[in-house]
Enzyme design. Structure first.
Site, PDB file in Angstrom:
ATOM      1  N   ASP A 101      22.804 -18.549 -18.719  1.00  0.00           N
ATOM      2  CA  ASP A 101      21.569 -17.379 -19.713  1.00  0.00           C
ATOM      3  C   ASP A 101      22.464 -17.113 -20.128  1.00  0.00           C
ATOM      4  OD1 ASP A 101      20.465 -14.971 -18.718  1.00  0.00           O
ATOM      5  OD2 ASP A 101      22.574 -14.650 -19.015  1.00  0.00           O
ATOM      6  N   ASN A 138      18.011 -10.649 -30.665  1.00  0.00           N
ATOM      7  CA  ASN A 138      16.769  -9.560 -31.009  1.00  0.00           C
ATOM      8  C   ASN A 138      17.110  -8.291 -31.551  1.00  0.00           C
ATOM      9  OD1 ASN A 138      15.831 -11.982 -29.873  1.00  0.00           O
ATOM     10  ND2 ASN A 138      15.921 -11.525 -28.132  1.00  0.00           N
ATOM     11  N   HIS A 147      13.336 -11.073 -33.448  1.00  0.00           N
ATOM     12  CA  HIS A 147      13.164 -11.808 -32.624  1.00  0.00           C
ATOM     13  C   HIS A 147      12.589 -13.331 -33.236  1.00  0.00           C
ATOM     14  CE1 HIS A 147      12.257  -9.240 -28.726  1.00  0.00           C
ATOM     15  NE2 HIS A 147      12.008  -8.816 -29.545  1.00  0.00           N
ATOM     16  N   ASP A 195      14.469 -16.854 -31.858  1.00  0.00           N
ATOM     17  CA  ASP A 195      13.194 -17.408 -30.745  1.00  0.00           C
ATOM     18  C   ASP A 195      14.291 -19.415 -31.527  1.00  0.00           C
ATOM     19  OD1 ASP A 195      11.349 -15.872 -29.780  1.00  0.00           O
ATOM     20  OD2 ASP A 195      10.076 -16.255 -31.176  1.00  0.00           O
ATOM     21  N   GLU A 229      15.819 -16.076 -21.965  1.00  0.00           N
ATOM     22  CA  GLU A 229      17.204 -16.489 -22.198  1.00  0.00           C
ATOM     23  C   GLU A 229      17.712 -17.155 -21.090  1.00  0.00           C
ATOM     24  OE1 GLU A 229      18.622 -12.847 -21.186  1.00  0.00           O
ATOM     25  OE2 GLU A 229      16.662 -13.852 -22.048  1.00  0.00           O
TER      26      GLU A 229
END
Length: 254
Positions: free
Chosen positions: A190, A198, A203, A207, A233
């Site tokens: 994680d 973000n 975003h 990405d 994530e």
């Protein structure tokens, strides 16, 4: 010649050689010749004419003394009909008419065979072309199906194994580990503070971070390992034939 000139185009020759020369220069429906003539017999002339005018009907005048040779010529297929001397005009016209009809049928039959042969060749070519198109289409469908199958297994953003395919692989590897009593480890990964990325940069940047992380995880994994995006994530690494200590080392490297 005088008898037939009003109804037909008549070519005359005084010897076998002259007759063969005429046949090379003209297309004829019927060849009429006497059995006895200069330069060879009539049956010999007709036999030699087979290569020059194969479709022509061959008619032979003969006396009774030559009938045996004429019958042999008929049996060998060189002569269509023969007329014995003395011959009669009406008999000659009838035989000639039959010969012309026979010539027309032979020519039409050859033309029909040629047309059928050409049509069959065209059909075979079209069938082969259609078969090749079907082969190409089937190949394209197989490739498209393979691409779809690959895409169905991949995460759209990172190109790692997706969650759906991960479930199938995980089930299979776990079953194999139980059956053969081999070690099998799963690493859950994680990203810390990903929401802040973000929020701070948007975003699109988030990405790009996920893509870079995915490549880093793949480069750290072994050929037998499966790295997947679990969601958001979160990532998962499946490590077949790997005990806990080996898994710890690999996880630290990731």
């Amino acid at each position: 010649a005088a008898l037939l000139a009003n109804e037909y185009r008549v070519l005359t020759a005084g010897s076998a050689d002259e007759g063969l020369a005429l046949l090379r220069d003209h297309s004829v429906a019927v060849i009429l010749t006497d059995q006895r003539m200069p330069g060879g017999t009539g049956s010999e002339l007709l036999a030699r004419s087979l290569d020059i005018a194969p479709e022509a009907s061959r008619i032979l005048f003969t006396g009774y003394s030559d009938i045996t040779a004429v019958i042999d010529a008929v049996n060998e297929g060189q002569v269509y009909r023969y007329i014995t001397k003395p011959w009669h005009p009406e008999e000659l016209r009838a035989v000639l008419s039959d010969g012309i009809d026979r010539h027309r049928l032979v020519v039409e039959n050859r033309q029909l065979i040629a047309q059928l042969t050409s049509a069959n060749a065209t059909l075979e070519r079209r069938v082969e072309e259609r078969t090749q198109r079907l082969r190409d289409q089937n190949q394209a469908l197989r490739e498209a199906r393979d691409r779809i199958e690959q895409l169905s297994r991949k995460d759209a953003l990172t190109s790692l194994t997706n969650r759906r395919w991960l479930d199938e692989v995980l089930h299979g590897e776990a079953e194999r580990a139980r059956r053969y009593s081999v070690p099998f480890c799963v690493v859950m990964i994680d990203l810390d503070n990903f929401k802040e990325i973000n929020d701070a940069f948007g975003h699109a940047v988030g990405d790009q971070v996920l893509i870079v992380v995915a490549r880093a995880l793949e480069s750290s994994a072994r050929m037998s390992d499966v790295v997947a995006r679990y969601g958001g994530e979160e990532f998962v690494a499946l490590l077949p034939n790997t005990d806990l200590e080996q898994a710890r080392v690999l996880a630290e490297r990731m």
